[in-house]
Each structure stands twice: as C-alpha cells, then as structure tokens.
Design a protein around this motif. Sequence first.
Motif, PDB file in Angstrom:
ATOM      1  N   VAL A   1     -32.980  25.230  13.915  1.00 39.61           N
ATOM      2  CA  VAL A   1     -33.208  25.387  14.994  1.00 39.61           C
ATOM      3  C   VAL A   1     -33.525  23.712  15.841  1.00 39.61           C
ATOM      4  N   LEU A   2     -33.980  22.664  15.046  1.00 38.38           N
ATOM      5  CA  LEU A   2     -34.062  20.945  15.036  1.00 38.38           C
ATOM      6  C   LEU A   2     -32.731  20.880  15.189  1.00 38.38           C
ATOM      7  N   GLU A   3     -31.240  21.419  14.058  1.00 35.27           N
ATOM      8  CA  GLU A   3     -29.684  21.468  15.121  1.00 35.27           C
ATOM      9  C   GLU A   3     -29.243  21.709  16.535  1.00 35.27           C
ATOM     10  N   TYR A   4     -29.930  22.758  16.653  1.00 35.19           N
ATOM     11  CA  TYR A   4     -29.352  23.660  17.864  1.00 35.19           C
ATOM     12  C   TYR A   4     -30.332  22.478  19.162  1.00 35.19           C
ATOM     13  N   ASP A   5     -31.601  22.726  18.957  1.00 34.96           N
ATOM     14  CA  ASP A   5     -32.180  21.943  20.072  1.00 34.96           C
ATOM     15  C   ASP A   5     -32.566  20.308  20.080  1.00 34.96           C
ATOM     16  N   GLY A   6     -31.865  19.866  19.001  1.00 35.64           N
ATOM     17  CA  GLY A   6     -32.245  18.276  19.065  1.00 35.64           C
ATOM     18  C   GLY A   6     -34.044  17.990  18.712  1.00 35.64           C
ATOM     19  N   THR A   7     -34.753  17.189  19.172  1.00 38.61           N
ATOM     20  CA  THR A   7     -35.686  16.257  19.314  1.00 38.61           C
ATOM     21  C   THR A   7     -36.872  17.285  19.848  1.00 38.61           C
TER      22      THR A   7
ATOM     23  N   PRO B   1     -48.227  28.153  13.891  1.00 36.61           N
ATOM     24  CA  PRO B   1     -47.802  26.924  13.710  1.00 36.61           C
ATOM     25  C   PRO B   1     -47.878  26.162  12.210  1.00 36.61           C
ATOM     26  N   ARG B   2     -49.127  26.924  11.424  1.00 34.14           N
ATOM     27  CA  ARG B   2     -49.653  26.926  10.345  1.00 34.14           C
ATOM     28  C   ARG B   2     -48.031  26.445   9.221  1.00 34.14           C
ATOM     29  N   THR B   3     -47.312  27.818   9.656  1.00 37.25           N
ATOM     30  CA  THR B   3     -45.390  28.219   8.977  1.00 37.25           C
ATOM     31  C   THR B   3     -44.763  26.997   9.003  1.00 37.25           C
ATOM     32  N   VAL B   4     -44.879  26.219  10.474  1.00 35.37           N
ATOM     33  CA  VAL B   4     -43.768  25.004  11.105  1.00 35.37           C
ATOM     34  C   VAL B   4     -44.226  24.165  10.371  1.00 35.37           C
ATOM     35  N   ARG B   5     -45.831  24.385  10.424  1.00 31.11           N
ATOM     36  CA  ARG B   5     -46.088  22.178   9.866  1.00 31.11           C
ATOM     37  C   ARG B   5     -46.061  22.368   8.362  1.00 31.11           C
ATOM     38  N   TYR B   6     -45.863  23.757   7.447  1.00 34.16           N
ATOM     39  CA  TYR B   6     -45.708  23.519   5.820  1.00 34.16           C
ATOM     40  C   TYR B   6     -44.007  23.406   6.077  1.00 34.16           C
ATOM     41  N   ALA B   7     -43.734  24.047   6.549  1.00 33.46           N
ATOM     42  CA  ALA B   7     -41.769  24.032   6.891  1.00 33.46           C
ATOM     43  C   ALA B   7     -41.445  22.185   7.268  1.00 33.46           C
ATOM     44  N   LEU B   8     -41.913  22.098   8.035  1.00 39.01           N
ATOM     45  CA  LEU B   8     -41.748  20.870   8.683  1.00 39.01           C
ATOM     46  C   LEU B   8     -41.960  19.338   7.184  1.00 39.01           C
TER      47      LEU B   8
ATOM     48  N   PRO C   1     -37.629  27.448   1.383  1.00 39.47           N
ATOM     49  CA  PRO C   1     -38.466  28.734   1.965  1.00 39.47           C
ATOM     50  C   PRO C   1     -37.358  29.030   3.295  1.00 39.47           C
ATOM     51  N   PRO C   2     -37.614  30.099   3.144  1.00 39.82           N
ATOM     52  CA  PRO C   2     -37.151  30.939   4.830  1.00 39.82           C
ATOM     53  C   PRO C   2     -37.699  30.167   6.051  1.00 39.82           C
ATOM     54  N   SER C   3     -38.199  29.921   6.176  1.00 42.75           N
ATOM     55  CA  SER C   3     -38.840  29.715   7.630  1.00 42.75           C
ATOM     56  C   SER C   3     -38.402  27.556   7.894  1.00 42.75           C
ATOM     57  N   ALA C   4     -38.794  27.157   6.874  1.00 36.09           N
ATOM     58  CA  ALA C   4     -37.833  25.911   6.587  1.00 36.09           C
ATOM     59  C   ALA C   4     -36.454  25.844   7.163  1.00 36.09           C
TER      60      ALA C   4
ATOM     61  N   GLN D   1     -43.343  22.670  20.121  1.00 38.53           N
ATOM     62  CA  GLN D   1     -42.349  23.465  20.863  1.00 38.53           C
ATOM     63  C   GLN D   1     -41.498  24.044  19.521  1.00 38.53           C
ATOM     64  N   LEU D   2     -41.383  23.743  18.265  1.00 37.88           N
ATOM     65  CA  LEU D   2     -41.035  24.226  17.310  1.00 37.88           C
ATOM     66  C   LEU D   2     -41.696  25.758  16.586  1.00 37.88           C
ATOM     67  N   ALA D   3     -43.046  26.004  17.236  1.00 35.36           N
ATOM     68  CA  ALA D   3     -43.695  27.174  16.823  1.00 35.36           C
ATOM     69  C   ALA D   3     -42.681  28.815  17.726  1.00 35.36           C
ATOM     70  N   ASP D   4     -43.047  26.998  19.144  1.00 32.38           N
ATOM     71  CA  ASP D   4     -42.500  28.875  20.480  1.00 32.38           C
ATOM     72  C   ASP D   4     -40.931  29.130  20.132  1.00 32.38           C
ATOM     73  N   GLU D   5     -40.352  28.151  19.935  1.00 36.05           N
ATOM     74  CA  GLU D   5     -38.859  28.498  19.114  1.00 36.05           C
ATOM     75  C   GLU D   5     -38.384  28.610  18.250  1.00 36.05           C
ATOM     76  N   THR D   6     -39.289  29.540  17.455  1.00 39.20           N
ATOM     77  CA  THR D   6     -39.504  30.020  16.053  1.00 39.20           C
ATOM     78  C   THR D   6     -40.107  31.188  16.111  1.00 39.20           C
ATOM     79  N   LEU D   7     -40.929  31.379  16.985  1.00 36.74           N
ATOM     80  CA  LEU D   7     -41.564  32.485  16.347  1.00 36.74           C
ATOM     81  C   LEU D   7     -42.454  32.315  15.230  1.00 36.74           C
ATOM     82  N   LEU D   8     -42.990  30.918  14.854  1.00 34.75           N
ATOM     83  CA  LEU D   8     -43.910  31.160  13.549  1.00 34.75           C
ATOM     84  C   LEU D   8     -44.706  30.283  13.996  1.00 34.75           C
TER      85      LEU D   8
END
Length: 89
Positions: free
Chosen positions: A34-40, A54-61, A25-28, A45-52
């Motif tokens: 973002v991980l490629e650009y920002d690293g670890t 937290p539940r969507t970020v968890r699903y994407a991860l 999916p697009p969220s993934a 932090q991913l939720a803040d960077e992507t503006l997604l």
Amino acid sequence: MSAPEATTADAEPAEADWSAVQELPPSAKLVAKVLEYDGTLTQSQLADETLLPPRTVRYALNRLEDVGVVDSRFSFADARKRIYTLTIE
C-alpha cells in the motif's frame, strides 16, 4: 602489522530491498505494498486503506522499520501523527 578490522560502527548499513520483506508477516507485506502504491501515509490512513485494525498496522510498521524498508517522520500538519514512507523501489 595487520590492517585493523572493520567494526560494525564503521560498516555502512546494507541497502534494504524487497527480499527483506519476504520473511515478514502478511500484514507487513500488505502495508508495504500500500505504501508502494499510495506513497506517504499516516497509520490511520494505512488502516483505512488495508482494512486492518490499527494495532495490526502498528505491528506491521514496526516490523518494516526493523528491517529498514520504511521511514517515519512527524507530520507537519499534525505533530501528533507520524508519516510513513517506503524506502525501497
């Protein structure tokens, strides 16, 4: 006698690459970029960077881990959090 067949336990896992991300999916895809650009980063932090959310970020991860392009480990600074790293270049 024939040679023994290789089992799935004997086979090495296939090297994951960006093609594994194409069907996600697009969220993934966004989280992977973002991980490629920002690293670890942590999930928050991913939720803040992507503006997604937290539940969507968890699903994407979870989807990214399922295809083997993201690695996670516990944070040394805060053992309650996990740190995510992209395993493809």
